[in-house]
Design an enzyme around this catalytic site. Structure first.
Site, PDB file in Angstrom:
ATOM      1  N   GLY A  14       0.841  -1.190   0.000  1.00 46.29           N
ATOM      2  CA  GLY A  14       0.000   0.000   0.000  1.00 46.29           C
ATOM      3  C   GLY A  14       0.877   1.241   0.000  1.00 46.29           C
ATOM      4  O   GLY A  14       2.077   1.182  -0.332  1.00 46.29           O
ATOM      5  N   GLY A  15       0.302   2.350   0.394  1.00 45.07           N
ATOM      6  CA  GLY A  15       1.030   3.612   0.322  1.00 45.07           C
ATOM      7  C   GLY A  15       2.314   3.612   1.118  1.00 45.07           C
ATOM      8  O   GLY A  15       3.356   4.070   0.638  1.00 45.07           O
ATOM      9  N   GLY A  17       4.209   1.035   2.265  1.00 47.65           N
ATOM     10  CA  GLY A  17       5.196   0.085   1.742  1.00 47.65           C
ATOM     11  C   GLY A  17       5.838   0.597   0.462  1.00 47.65           C
ATOM     12  O   GLY A  17       7.061   0.537   0.293  1.00 47.65           O
ATOM     13  N   PHE A 116     -12.095  19.521   5.869  1.00 49.65           N
ATOM     14  CA  PHE A 116     -12.223  18.168   6.397  1.00 49.65           C
ATOM     15  C   PHE A 116     -12.388  18.241   7.910  1.00 49.65           C
ATOM     16  O   PHE A 116     -12.016  19.234   8.528  1.00 49.65           O
ATOM     17  CB  PHE A 116     -10.979  17.344   6.053  1.00 49.65           C
ATOM     18  CG  PHE A 116     -11.291  16.116   5.251  1.00 49.65           C
ATOM     19  CD1 PHE A 116     -11.466  16.201   3.887  1.00 49.65           C
ATOM     20  CD2 PHE A 116     -11.441  14.881   5.873  1.00 49.65           C
ATOM     21  CE1 PHE A 116     -11.763  15.079   3.142  1.00 49.65           C
ATOM     22  CE2 PHE A 116     -11.740  13.753   5.129  1.00 49.65           C
ATOM     23  CZ  PHE A 116     -11.902  13.843   3.761  1.00 49.65           C
ATOM     24  N   GLN A 237     -11.050   3.507  15.328  1.00 44.76           N
ATOM     25  CA  GLN A 237     -11.941   4.561  14.836  1.00 44.76           C
ATOM     26  C   GLN A 237     -13.153   4.010  14.082  1.00 44.76           C
ATOM     27  O   GLN A 237     -13.007   3.198  13.162  1.00 44.76           O
ATOM     28  CB  GLN A 237     -11.177   5.490  13.896  1.00 44.76           C
ATOM     29  CG  GLN A 237     -12.044   6.581  13.300  1.00 44.76           C
ATOM     30  CD  GLN A 237     -11.212   7.648  12.614  1.00 44.76           C
ATOM     31  OE1 GLN A 237     -10.827   7.495  11.459  1.00 44.76           O
ATOM     32  NE2 GLN A 237     -10.897   8.700  13.338  1.00 44.76           N
ATOM     33  N   HIS A 239     -15.841   5.357  11.610  1.00 38.26           N
ATOM     34  CA  HIS A 239     -16.137   6.495  10.737  1.00 38.26           C
ATOM     35  C   HIS A 239     -17.642   6.715  10.762  1.00 38.26           C
ATOM     36  O   HIS A 239     -18.414   5.759  10.639  1.00 38.26           O
ATOM     37  CB  HIS A 239     -15.652   6.181   9.318  1.00 38.26           C
ATOM     38  CG  HIS A 239     -15.657   7.359   8.401  1.00 38.26           C
ATOM     39  ND1 HIS A 239     -16.819   7.969   7.990  1.00 38.26           N
ATOM     40  CD2 HIS A 239     -14.639   8.048   7.822  1.00 38.26           C
ATOM     41  CE1 HIS A 239     -16.510   8.979   7.185  1.00 38.26           C
ATOM     42  NE2 HIS A 239     -15.209   9.055   7.068  1.00 38.26           N
ATOM     43  N   LEU A 249     -17.592   3.028   2.856  1.00 38.14           N
ATOM     44  CA  LEU A 249     -17.296   4.389   3.294  1.00 38.14           C
ATOM     45  C   LEU A 249     -17.891   5.447   2.371  1.00 38.14           C
ATOM     46  O   LEU A 249     -17.780   5.352   1.152  1.00 38.14           O
ATOM     47  CB  LEU A 249     -15.775   4.554   3.325  1.00 38.14           C
ATOM     48  CG  LEU A 249     -15.253   5.910   3.801  1.00 38.14           C
ATOM     49  CD1 LEU A 249     -15.577   6.117   5.262  1.00 38.14           C
ATOM     50  CD2 LEU A 249     -13.758   5.983   3.571  1.00 38.14           C
ATOM     51  N   GLU A 252     -15.779  11.770   4.415  1.00 42.49           N
ATOM     52  CA  GLU A 252     -16.030  13.002   5.138  1.00 42.49           C
ATOM     53  C   GLU A 252     -16.038  14.205   4.187  1.00 42.49           C
ATOM     54  O   GLU A 252     -16.574  15.259   4.508  1.00 42.49           O
ATOM     55  CB  GLU A 252     -14.879  13.161   6.140  1.00 42.49           C
ATOM     56  CG  GLU A 252     -15.145  14.000   7.327  1.00 42.49           C
ATOM     57  CD  GLU A 252     -14.046  13.756   8.358  1.00 42.49           C
ATOM     58  OE1 GLU A 252     -14.087  12.696   9.020  1.00 42.49           O
ATOM     59  OE2 GLU A 252     -13.144  14.595   8.487  1.00 42.49           O
ATOM     60  N   ARG A 283     -14.159  12.551  13.980  1.00 38.85           N
ATOM     61  CA  ARG A 283     -14.975  11.365  13.717  1.00 38.85           C
ATOM     62  C   ARG A 283     -15.472  10.670  14.976  1.00 38.85           C
ATOM     63  O   ARG A 283     -16.596  10.183  15.011  1.00 38.85           O
ATOM     64  CB  ARG A 283     -14.156  10.377  12.884  1.00 38.85           C
ATOM     65  CG  ARG A 283     -13.918  10.889  11.498  1.00 38.85           C
ATOM     66  CD  ARG A 283     -12.973   9.998  10.740  1.00 38.85           C
ATOM     67  NE  ARG A 283     -12.801  10.528   9.391  1.00 38.85           N
ATOM     68  CZ  ARG A 283     -11.941  10.033   8.511  1.00 38.85           C
ATOM     69  NH1 ARG A 283     -11.166   9.012   8.848  1.00 38.85           N
ATOM     70  NH2 ARG A 283     -11.846  10.555   7.311  1.00 38.85           N
ATOM     71  N   HIS A 349     -13.328   1.582  10.878  1.00 40.44           N
ATOM     72  CA  HIS A 349     -12.606   2.201   9.778  1.00 40.44           C
ATOM     73  C   HIS A 349     -11.097   2.166   9.916  1.00 40.44           C
ATOM     74  O   HIS A 349     -10.391   1.883   8.955  1.00 40.44           O
ATOM     75  CB  HIS A 349     -13.085   3.649   9.659  1.00 40.44           C
ATOM     76  CG  HIS A 349     -12.515   4.408   8.523  1.00 40.44           C
ATOM     77  ND1 HIS A 349     -12.637   3.971   7.224  1.00 40.44           N
ATOM     78  CD2 HIS A 349     -11.811   5.578   8.461  1.00 40.44           C
ATOM     79  CE1 HIS A 349     -12.046   4.836   6.416  1.00 40.44           C
ATOM     80  NE2 HIS A 349     -11.521   5.801   7.130  1.00 40.44           N
ATOM     81  N   GLU A 380      -0.824   2.154   8.588  1.00 39.55           N
ATOM     82  CA  GLU A 380      -1.826   1.788   9.599  1.00 39.55           C
ATOM     83  C   GLU A 380      -1.345   0.687  10.530  1.00 39.55           C
ATOM     84  O   GLU A 380      -1.775   0.613  11.683  1.00 39.55           O
ATOM     85  CB  GLU A 380      -3.152   1.374   8.924  1.00 39.55           C
ATOM     86  CG  GLU A 380      -4.297   1.259   9.931  1.00 39.55           C
ATOM     87  CD  GLU A 380      -5.644   0.965   9.295  1.00 39.55           C
ATOM     88  OE1 GLU A 380      -5.779   1.103   8.061  1.00 39.55           O
ATOM     89  OE2 GLU A 380      -6.568   0.593  10.037  1.00 39.55           O
ATOM     90  N   ARG A 391      -7.878   9.531  15.035  1.00 33.78           N
ATOM     91  CA  ARG A 391      -7.211  10.107  13.872  1.00 33.78           C
ATOM     92  C   ARG A 391      -8.121  11.114  13.178  1.00 33.78           C
ATOM     93  O   ARG A 391      -9.321  10.879  13.036  1.00 33.78           O
ATOM     94  CB  ARG A 391      -6.841   8.999  12.878  1.00 33.78           C
ATOM     95  CG  ARG A 391      -6.320   9.530  11.571  1.00 33.78           C
ATOM     96  CD  ARG A 391      -5.807   8.443  10.660  1.00 33.78           C
ATOM     97  NE  ARG A 391      -6.839   7.608  10.057  1.00 33.78           N
ATOM     98  CZ  ARG A 391      -7.657   8.000   9.084  1.00 33.78           C
ATOM     99  NH1 ARG A 391      -7.616   9.232   8.626  1.00 33.78           N
ATOM    100  NH2 ARG A 391      -8.541   7.152   8.578  1.00 33.78           N
TER     101      ARG A 391
END
Lengths: 576, 235
Positions: A14-15, A17, A116, A237, A239, A249, A252, A283, A349, A380, A391
């Site tokens: 993912g982001g 890694g 946000f 969390q 959401h 999801l 937001e 949240r 979430h 995460e 968060r």
């Protein structure tokens, strides 16, 4: 068994890694392992934006972003880490743009920004436009862009390899991982000087979740079994706006663009609880507002959901800035958001907790922050902690690019300064034994029975509102399910693409995550951020301005406290 | 509602399924269940050997593209109410089948990689972002939506017989950069797509556009690449 030798192995594409991999690519011999294909990673599900105080549309400062992050996290955030997050976010977002990420633009061609939850100007005066975005598929564009960079830099991808073990020397130095090649069933030992766990979260322990089916906590459960602590696991969390019953999801950003939550009386109820930020309160709070409305009988038709109202938004805002999420409402609920309100309920979430790390991604073993040599985590799966007890929206994407990058850079230095540690004898033995036990069991309990029971109890007793009695019940239930798991049996005994086996292994990982969540939640006798206990309704800074470290030891499970780092902002009551 | 799933099975480990065989399963579903929910019911409660890829379960990760009643769909983005009471589920065609609904995606990703799917530009400013107007950004918006699920490529009849053709998804991803005002690699990519394996294999069948679960106008994107080649300009 196949053997490979690398300087560094990154588990999870993912982001976080991929961001780490890009720092190492071309400079070291690395492998990136994913149980999926990298662009399928759950970073791609992120919608609304990535915050950075660029100040492109109105005045903004990283100090404000840092403050919002600390306050949003109910002061459990380590402020040295939050400062790094807010400062480096600016450069990280620009780096993403330079890599080609197609951000939405302002009329003068800069990266556009929007509002946000919990992000404010001048330390809480009102909402600020800080979230950089690409329509409502910001995460999709991040994962695509980083995967593209991985291809450009010839990263060595081990696609569809499933993590089955993490290896340490007798001295506790990390020395590699063991994977199962999903297509063939063959075990691979990836011997390396450094390992980064970037396997994301574990939302699938709950019944209603926005998380992918792949979000099963693999990379944190395995080290936990081996004695590595997990930090702040009780902070999970929910959401506020998941599609009713499905948990999918709805960003937001829908509220950032002007969407309003309404109860059965049509009242915009958030304004009653949070007069300044209203629907854009953090949240954890909005999820509790919804819970309270439902409890007081103002759920829609007396049921357990409320409405997200977008009907007053201009059509072009919906079509250009929120196309995907409005499509979800149409596809899955048959609701046209331009004409009717969308039924929503809080959905599991994001894990604020995870493997404890320092600001360079090094996993630490104790309250003195002693690093485990060669062992890293980011995204995460890690707990730095920049999110504290709750968060803020968009900060997960900031976290994974900022700390993925920092972890990658530190790993590069580490592998240049250290030699390859020896492997344990028969490194694949533990993994093979676990797999063979499941494959050879002729009859027993189907994984789905255990999994559904776990998801039910976690949703009922360990979600938005908790109390000591319910947590104790959940703990007993999970212990029973873990006993059941010892006799889990599956249908597929083959080697080729055996996802029946993988789902059973994932269930084992999730049970460990559930256990750690509950242990932390029982220990923490206060309410803070996402952890809200009706039997301890107040925040208790005297006793609990501290992180929890949960250890599995031979003498049972232990909880220890780790101090919170406070630099700029003294803890205050959180009001919005 | 009770539905029958007629699923094409293949499993090299099991004698019964070493030749592709259709097998029927009866499951009870809600009309607004996804096909993925129905497949999960079969796998979790009846037959754990049934194998398919899946992850996000809401149409954005691209894992679960398959052939559903003869059309390529994402199993998580099609509701049972759309499919009737007898549903035929098969693996994507045009790729080697590994097991049940799992096909070998390597040829697909090779095609994708062949078009240099990354920004080619050496002019990143030392401070701040590159500027791009909202109009320039909108020019390639559609093709940024691709989730690499292979629905389009597998629906294209040319790819069924011509294994050289890079396929629609690769062209979509080339388009995403060719028409990005920040990119300097258009000539390079156009040269690749001007070869025998490139855009001229496209016969404008429009199957790709119909198949795209993201609503990308795939055929239009391919035509725009063809036009860029014919008229030697990127507009």
């Amino acid at each position: 068994m196949a053997y490979h030798r690398f300087d560094a192995v990154i588990v999870g594409a993912g982001g976080a890694g991929l961001m780490a991999a890009i720092q190492l690519a071309g400079k070291a011999n690395i492998a990136v392992v994913s149980k999926l294909y990298p662009p399928r990673s759950h970073t791609g599900a992120a919608q609304g934006g990535i915050s950075a105080a660029l100040g492109n549309v109105e005045e903004d400062h990283w100090e404000w972003h840092m403050f919002d992050t600390v306050k949003g996290g109910d002061y459990l955030v380590d402020q040295d880490a939050a400062e790094i997050l807010a400062r480096e976010a600016i450069d990280a977002v620009l780096e993403l743009e330079h890599m080609g990420l197609p951000f939405n633009r302002t009329p003068d061609g800069k990266i556009d920004q929007r509002r946000f939850g919990g992000h404010t100007r001048n330390y809480g005066e009102g909402p600020v436009r800080r979230a950089c975005y690409a329509a409502d598929r910001t995460g999709h564009m991040i994962i695509q862009t980083l995967y593209q960079q991985g291809i450009k830099h010839h990263v060595n991808f081990f696609d569809e390899h499933f993590l089955v073990d993490v290896l340490f020397t007798e001295d506790g130095i990390c020395c590699g991982v063991v994977t199962r090649e999903i297509k063939t069933g063959e075990l691979h030992v990836l011997h390396a000087k450094a390992v980064l766990i970037a396997t994301g979260g574990f939302g699938r322990v709950f019944k209603i979740t926005s998380n992918a089916l792949a979000g099963t906590g693999d990379g944190i459960a395995i080290p936990y079994r081996l004695g590595v602590p997990l930090m702040d696991m009780e902070f999970y969390q929910f959401h506020p706006t998941g599609l009713y019953k499905l948990g999918i999801l709805l960003s937001e950003a829908a509220r950032g663009e002007g969407g309003i939550l309404r109860n059965s009386e049509g009242e915009a109820f958030c304004a009653r609880y949070a007069p300044t930020l209203k629907d854009l309160a953090p949240r954890d709070m909005v999820s509790r507002f919804i819970y309270q409305e439902i409890k007081e009988g103002r759920g829609i038709d007396g049921k357990d959901y409320v409405h997200l109202d977008l009907t007053h938004l201009p059509e072009e805002v919906i079509d250009q800035k929120l196309p995907d999420i409005t499509d979800f409402a149409r596809t899955y609920l048959g609701v046209e958001p331009k004409k009717e309100p969308v039924p929503i309920q809080p959905t599991a979430h994001y894990a604020m907790g995870g493997l404890p790390t320092d600001v360079d991604g090094r996993v630490i073993r104790d309250e003195q922050a002693t690093p485990i040599p060669g062992f890293y985590s980011a995204g995460e799966s890690a707990c730095v902690s920049v999110h504290g007890a709750n968060r803020l929206g968009t900060n997960s994407l900031v976290d994974l690019v900022v700390f993925g990058r920092r972890a990658g850079r530190h790993m590069l230095k580490y592998i240049q300064e250290n030699s390859l540690p020896p492997l344990p004898r028969e490194p694949e033995l533990r993994a093979r034994a676990e797999i063979d036990a499941i494959l050879s069991r002729k009859s027993g309990i189907r994984p789905v029975e255990i999994r559904m029971a776990m998801q039910e109890v976690m949703m009922d007793k360990v979600s938005v509102v908790r109390d000591g009695r319910g947590l104790a019940e959940a703990q007993e239930k999970i212990q029973g399910l873990k006993r059941d798991y010892a006799s889990v049996a599956i249908d597929d005994r083959g080697q080729t693409f055996n996802t029946d086996l993988l789902e059973a292994l994932e269930l084992g990982y999730m049970l460990d995550c559930a256990e750690a969540i509950i242990v932390g939640a029982i220990a923490r006798e206060e309410s803070r951020g996402a952890h809200y206990r009706t039997d301890f309704e107040q925040r208790d800074d005297k006793n609990w301005l501290a992180h929890t470290l949960v250890y599995r030891t031979s003498g049972g499970i232990q909880v220890r406290k780790k101090p919170v780092t406070i630099t700029k902002f003294e803890p205050k009551e959180r009001k919005y | 509602m009770q539905v029958t799933l007629r699923i094409k099975r293949f499993n090299p480990d099991v004698p019964e399924f070493q030749k592709p065989t259709y097998r029927e399963y009866q499951v009870e579903v809600e009309p607004n269940d996804r096909l993925l929910d129905a497949l999960n019911k079969v796998k979790w409660h009846h037959d754990g050997t049934l194998t398919y890829r899946r992850s996000c379960a809401h149409g954005i990760c691209g894992s679960d593209a398959m052939r559903v009643n003869g059309r390529n769909r994402l199993a998580c983005k099609v509701l049972m109410s759309e499919l009737g009471t007898k549903v035929t589920v098969e693996p994507l065609i045009g790729f080697p089948v590994i097991k049940d609904l799992i096909v070998d995606m390597e040829p697909f990703f090779e095609g994708y990689k062949s078009v240099k799917p990354y920004l080619i530009a050496d002019d990143a400013p030392s401070a701040g972002e590159r500027l791009q107007s909202p109009e320039e950004r909108a020019r390639y918006d559609d093709t940024t939506k691709c989730i690499l699920c292979a629905s389009c490529t597998s629906s294209c009849p040319i790819t069924w017989t011509n294994k050289e053709f890079v396929g629609p998804a690769a062209i979509v991803n080339a388009h995403r950069f060719i028409f990005d005002s920040r990119d300097q690699g258009a000539a390079e990519r156009l040269r690749i797509l001007n070869q025998r394996s490139g855009v001229w294999r496209c016969r404008t069948v429009f199957n790709c556009t119909d198949a795209c679960p993201r609503g990308i106008e795939v055929t239009k994107a391919i035509e725009e690449v063809k036009r860029a080649l014919l008229f030697d300009e990127v507009q």
